[in-house]
Design an enzyme around this catalytic site. Structure first.
Site, mmCIF file in Angstrom:
data_model
loop_
_atom_site.group_PDB
_atom_site.id
_atom_site.type_symbol
_atom_site.label_atom_id
_atom_site.label_comp_id
_atom_site.label_asym_id
_atom_site.label_seq_id
_atom_site.Cartn_x
_atom_site.Cartn_y
_atom_site.Cartn_z
ATOM 1 N N ARG A 153 0.815 -1.217 0.000
ATOM 2 C CA ARG A 153 0.000 0.000 0.000
ATOM 3 C C ARG A 153 0.850 1.269 0.000
ATOM 4 O O ARG A 153 0.493 2.261 -0.635
ATOM 5 C CB ARG A 153 -0.935 0.001 1.201
ATOM 6 N N LYS B 246 -16.430 -16.187 4.662
ATOM 7 C CA LYS B 246 -17.873 -16.007 4.843
ATOM 8 C C LYS B 246 -18.620 -15.551 3.601
ATOM 9 O O LYS B 246 -18.067 -14.870 2.742
ATOM 10 C CB LYS B 246 -18.091 -14.938 5.911
ATOM 11 N N GLY C 247 -7.945 -8.107 0.831
ATOM 12 C CA GLY C 247 -6.690 -8.223 1.573
ATOM 13 C C GLY C 247 -6.080 -9.606 1.528
ATOM 14 O O GLY C 247 -4.891 -9.767 1.234
ATOM 15 N N GLY D 171 -13.182 -4.178 0.328
ATOM 16 C CA GLY D 171 -14.578 -3.772 0.497
ATOM 17 C C GLY D 171 -14.996 -2.726 -0.526
ATOM 18 O O GLY D 171 -16.095 -2.796 -1.101
HETATM 19 P P1 AMP Z 1 -12.573 -13.206 3.948
HETATM 20 O O1 AMP Z 1 -12.042 -12.119 4.834
HETATM 21 O O2 AMP Z 1 -14.011 -13.507 4.141
HETATM 22 O O3 AMP Z 1 -12.172 -13.021 2.491
HETATM 23 O O4 AMP Z 1 -11.828 -14.528 4.443
HETATM 24 C C1 AMP Z 1 -10.467 -14.789 4.282
HETATM 25 C C2 AMP Z 1 -10.092 -15.928 5.189
HETATM 26 O O5 AMP Z 1 -10.864 -17.052 4.862
HETATM 27 C C3 AMP Z 1 -8.653 -16.394 5.065
HETATM 28 O O6 AMP Z 1 -7.959 -15.999 6.215
HETATM 29 C C4 AMP Z 1 -8.764 -17.919 4.996
HETATM 30 O O7 AMP Z 1 -7.926 -18.586 5.903
HETATM 31 C C5 AMP Z 1 -10.204 -18.168 5.383
HETATM 32 N N1 AMP Z 1 -10.728 -19.410 4.804
HETATM 33 C C6 AMP Z 1 -10.657 -19.833 3.535
HETATM 34 N N2 AMP Z 1 -11.202 -21.048 3.401
HETATM 35 C C7 AMP Z 1 -11.644 -21.419 4.622
HETATM 36 C C8 AMP Z 1 -12.290 -22.580 5.119
HETATM 37 N N3 AMP Z 1 -12.594 -23.605 4.310
HETATM 38 N N4 AMP Z 1 -12.599 -22.620 6.435
HETATM 39 C C9 AMP Z 1 -12.294 -21.587 7.242
HETATM 40 N N5 AMP Z 1 -11.678 -20.449 6.825
HETATM 41 C C10 AMP Z 1 -11.362 -20.364 5.525
#
Ligand code: AMP
Length: 396
Positions: free
Chosen positions: A35, A198, A354, A377
């Site tokens: 960044r 999520k 990120g 975001g």
């Molecule tokens: P987000 O901030 O929603 O984009 O989530 C990113 C995070 O999702 C990363 O730190 C990954 O470790 C986590 N992630 C990816 N796949 C999985 C999974 N199958 N179960 C739990 N966490 C996950």
């Protein structure tokens, strides 16, 4: 919206909202400088014109007032090295030091202000706070695309104090034109790859993408909400039970809109959430109780890579698995490589968020994709078609 190139900054003090929200380790060393590095061209343009620069940013989420670990003073040395000039530092973004140091700033000099979020007024969009900040500079430059979706004091409210003297910096301009290229000059097939932990936070973007893409590849933790919605057994995998209905509707919506929505056929499962866990491969809708899916499986990778290599436009947000743990990084790594290969073959690829950017950097793929967005975001909201307050403020 006016561009930084429309102004000559000679003898002007440019107040630049940058996004220096960089990760640091417990020794306050910056662990990813992306960044800061991205902001250098904007700063250099102003210094090159004969102007001076006042940088303001947030860092982390301080709760109440100053906190050592969120101080921007830890960035001064790196920034000085990058700019080849001694960067000055004001230990309070609107206090006496900021006012004195900015008023005595000479052409060619750079001043960094302390973390804006040490004042709760920043995120509240406080008028008085914005007005004091505005008094520090002659021209307002917004180069913080990553916070453009927030109507904070320094990202939006402040702009009204610079009528005729507010412009977008190079990062902001590049981000907008690259996302516009994906959305408006789409070469088909257009494939979106969505992952991450999520579904919540990505619901709107998924629904808006259904109107735009040909293929939607879903991976990461979010896949289990979709798989459970279809009646699959997901064991202990991460899931959002309150979004099952919505996931079902999205799957139906994809059918109606003729979008190929792909869910992984197989997954890498673990008996606990750690890199030391036992691991196995199984069908993604048949996970034994007590086990959790932490990556997409080999068959899913093959299918996704095939779709990616046939795509002409690719948008990727969210890792395919828990790539931070080496045992569960294969899906994210292989998908990243496939995006790189498709790009070398002439496709346009836009990467954002990120964790996805961290993954791209981890596998040295940043030069193999077309554009890496600094805003997660903000990128998603812009794709949804929302008006970003930080962009709007430059236009009024
Ligand atoms: P987000 O901030 O929603 O984009 O989530 C990113 C995070 O999702 C990363 O730190 C990954 O470790 C986590 N992630 C990816 N796949 C999985 C999974 N199958 N179960 C739990 N966490 C996950």
């Amino acid at each position: 919206m006016r561009s930084i190139d429309d102004l000559n900054f000679e003898d002007k003090k440019a107040l630049i909202r940058v996004d220096f929200n960089v990760p640091m380790n417990d020794k306050f060393q910056i662990t990813d400088t992306t960044r800061i590095d991205a902001s250098i061209p904007t700063i250099m343009k102003i210094l090159g014109d004969g102007g001076s620069v006042i940088l303001m940013s947030h860092l982390g989420r301080p709760k109440q007032g100053p906190e050592e670990k969120f101080s921007l003073k830890h960035l001064v040395n790196y920034l000085s090295e990058k700019l080849n000039t001694k960067v000055k530092f004001a230990d309070d973004c609107i206090g006496e030091s900021a006012i004195n140091l900015s008023s005595s700033l000479n052409s060619g000099e750079v001043l960094l202000l302390e973390n804006l979020r040490f004042y709760k007024e920043e995120t509240k969009g406080d008028e008085t706070f914005a007005k004091i900040l505005a008094s520090l500079g002659d021209v307002y430059v917004n180069d913080a695309f990553g916070t453009a979706h927030r109507a904070h004091a320094s990202t939006a409210i402040i702009a009204k104090y610079f009528p005729g003297n507010k412009v977008a910096g190079y990062i902001m301009l590049n981000e907008l034109s690259n996302i516009d290229a994906v959305l408006n000059e789409t070469k088909r097939p257009f494939t979106a790859i969505l992952g991450g932990a999520k579904v919540s936070g990505k619901v709107e973007v998924i629904n808006s993408l259904l109107h735009k893409v040909d293929n939607l590849l879903i991976g990461g933790g979010m896949m289990f909400t979709f798989i459970k919605a279809l009646g699959g057994n997901i064991g202990n995998s991460i899931v959002e039970d309150d979004l099952l209905e919505l996931a079902k509707n999205t799957i139906e919506g994809a059918k109606i809109m003729d979008v190929n929505l792909y869910l992984p056929f197989d997954t890498i499962i673990a008996d606990n959430f750690s890199n030391d866990a036992e691991m196995l491969t199984c069908n993604a809708d048949d996970i034994p109780d007590e086990w959790m899916g932490l990556d997409i499986g080999e068959e899913a990778c093959k299918k996704y890579i095939d779709v990616i290599l046939k795509s002409k436009t690719i948008l990727w947000n969210g890792p395919m698995g828990v790539f931070e743990m080496p045992k569960f990084e294969t899906g994210t790594k292989l998908i990243g490589k496939a995006v790189g290969e498709a790009t070398h073959n002439g496709s346009f690829s836009l990467i954002g968020g990120g964790d996805t950017v961290a993954a791209i950097n981890k596998y040295n793929l940043s030069n193999d994709v077309s554009y890496v967005s600094t805003g997660g975001g903000a990128m998603l909201e812009y794709i949804e078609g929302k008006i970003l307050p930080g962009v709007q403020a430059l236009e009024d």
